[in-house]
Write an enzyme that holds these catalytic residues in place. Structure first.
Site, PDB file in Angstrom:
ATOM      1  N   GLU A 226       0.839  -1.190   0.000  1.00 37.55           N
ATOM      2  CA  GLU A 226       0.000   0.000   0.000  1.00 37.55           C
ATOM      3  C   GLU A 226       0.881   1.250   0.000  1.00 37.55           C
ATOM      4  OE1 GLU A 226      -2.493  -0.508   3.457  1.00 37.55           O
ATOM      5  OE2 GLU A 226      -3.047  -2.543   2.876  1.00 37.55           O
ATOM      6  N   GLU A 336      -9.781   6.187   2.628  1.00 34.94           N
ATOM      7  CA  GLU A 336     -10.124   5.387   3.800  1.00 34.94           C
ATOM      8  C   GLU A 336     -10.012   6.252   5.047  1.00 34.94           C
ATOM      9  OE1 GLU A 336      -8.845   1.013   5.440  1.00 34.94           O
ATOM     10  OE2 GLU A 336      -7.243   2.348   4.838  1.00 34.94           O
TER      11      GLU A 336
END
Length: 421
Positions: A226, A336
């Protein structure tokens, strides 16, 4: 993170998938190189043992010797993390940047990497034509013009206060607005992402934008890489948007941010993982973005991180993974937040700019020119992009395609509001 039985995005929530289309002619933007790197998930290495120690004390009075033992553990860990520098740079945001000899960086403490030296960057995939604008001032620590010497890598020094904050870290419900592709083999992912400084309501919450490269099975043995930007007070001690990376090879049972444990090998002496972005976007004003690519070198098999047009930050060695030793099976792009549900209500932590996707350019956050690397080592536009948001009254997403922006989407929102109590 996992999204459902067919993918591996968020491990906590059942997702409702929805697809949106909008027509848009984006205004010109000012592209500025920034990096950022990864997503939420457990904190950095060794934090879990500290949290376990805390939980054992829940039903009894904390004794002074318990606190002393915790401090001893923290100080021992700091000796492992903070390598001896050959130069020290003070950043305007209070960070201390240590210039560490590249072969002494934390990556080479890993038993599978001991004795190795950083590799040279790979060739770029076929079809890669960057239009990003080069700039030296990607991050706040570079404002003075200082840089680490050749043969060293810059590492944000971890403090005792950082470790104490981490020791109380806990996971709560996460919320997403994102796009994803699946059903093929992926050897890389690329996107241009604009950077914001969203309000984060609680110290133990975060807000971020990133891409995920995933392999394996959610809830079982998920591997993920990520990278992106995040605002995370508990990790960094402030609310600045920072470039970050994260990886795990065991479905988030353990994992690592930035260079806080052995694993990622940094090769660039002018970029700090965890460093504050400079500048960032403003509502109805200047928009600042970076273009990020995670790419599996077909020669070595390692996953490289490129902040375009010219910053090869470093790589995740393929030996760190089982499933990502080969291609990825899912790629995600999106925002997020972490929702701690203060006082039983939804958090007011913002995602992206803090405004819904429908407000469009200069007001909502965006990802554009979404691409993947296929099995023939070609960088191509994503096919069959699916967009979704788990609670569109809190944070939403709207996507489309134009000649200038390729596949894109706007996303984000304010969190708690009349429709998101």
């Amino acid at each position: 993170m996992d999204r459902g039985t067919s993918s591996s995005f968020c491990r906590a929530c059942p997702w409702r998938l929805s697809s949106f289309k909008i027509s848009l002619s984006p205004s010109p933007i000012i592209p500025i190189l920034l990096l950022f790197l990864l997503v939420p998930s457990p904190f950095f290495c060794h934090v879990r043992s500290l949290k376990t120690a805390d939980s054992r004390a829940t039903n009894r009075t904390v004794q002074p010797e318990d606190e002393l033992q915790k401090l001893k553990m923290i100080r021992a860990r700091l000796k492992d993390i903070n390598k001896p520098p050959v130069k020290i740079i003070q950043s305007p945001d209070g960070d201390i940047i240590d210039c560490v000899l590249s072969h002494q960086q934390p990556a080479f403490d890993h038993p599978l990497l001991k004795g190795q030296k950083p590799l040279d960057p790979p060739k770029r995939p076929n079809g890669h034509n960057s239009t990003a604008t080069a700039t030296e001032t990607l991050q706040l620590w570079r404002m003075s013009g200082e840089a680490c010497p050749e043969g060293t890598v810059p590492i944000r020094r971890t403090s005792e206060a950082d470790m104490l904050r981490a020791s109380s870290f806990q996971m709560f419900g996460k919320k997403y607005a994102a796009g994803y592709v699946s059903g093929d083999q992926y050897y890389g992912a690329r996107a241009s992402i604009n950077v914001w400084a969203p309000n984060v309501a609680e110290q133990n919450e975060f807000s971020l934008a990133q891409l995920w490269v995933n392999g394996g099975t959610k809830g079982v043995d998920l591997n993920t890489i990520e990278a992106g930007w995040q605002t995370y007070p508990q990790l960094y001690g402030d609310s600045n948007p920072r470039f970050f990376i994260y990886w795990t090879n065991d479905n988030y049972q353990s994992g690592c941010y930035n260079l806080l444990c052995a694993g990622f090998v940094q090769t660039n002496n002018r970029f700090v993982l965890g460093g504050t972005a400079n500048p960032w976007s403003l509502y109805n004003a200047g928009q600042f973005e970076f273009t990020l690519m995670v790419y599996k070198d077909p020669v070595s098999g390692n996953w490289w991180l490129l902040v375009e047009p010219m910053i090869w930050v470093g790589y995740w060695p393929s030996v760190l993974f089982n499933h990502l030793g080969g291609p990825a099976n899912i790629v995600d792009f999106g925002g997020e937040i972490l929702n701690s549900s203060p006082s039983g209500s939804h958090t007011s932590t913002q995602m992206g700019s803090g405004h819904f996707a429908g407000e469009g350019f200069e007001k909502a956050a965006y990802f554009r020119n979404l691409q993947v690397v296929n099995g023939n080592n070609y960088l191509i536009p994503v096919q069959n992009l699916q967009t979704w948001a788990d609670n569109s009254n809190c944070y939403d997403i709207q996507g489309g395609t134009t000649d200038a922006w390729g596949n894109y989407f706007f996303y984000g929102g304010p969190g708690r509001n009349a429709g998101c109590p």
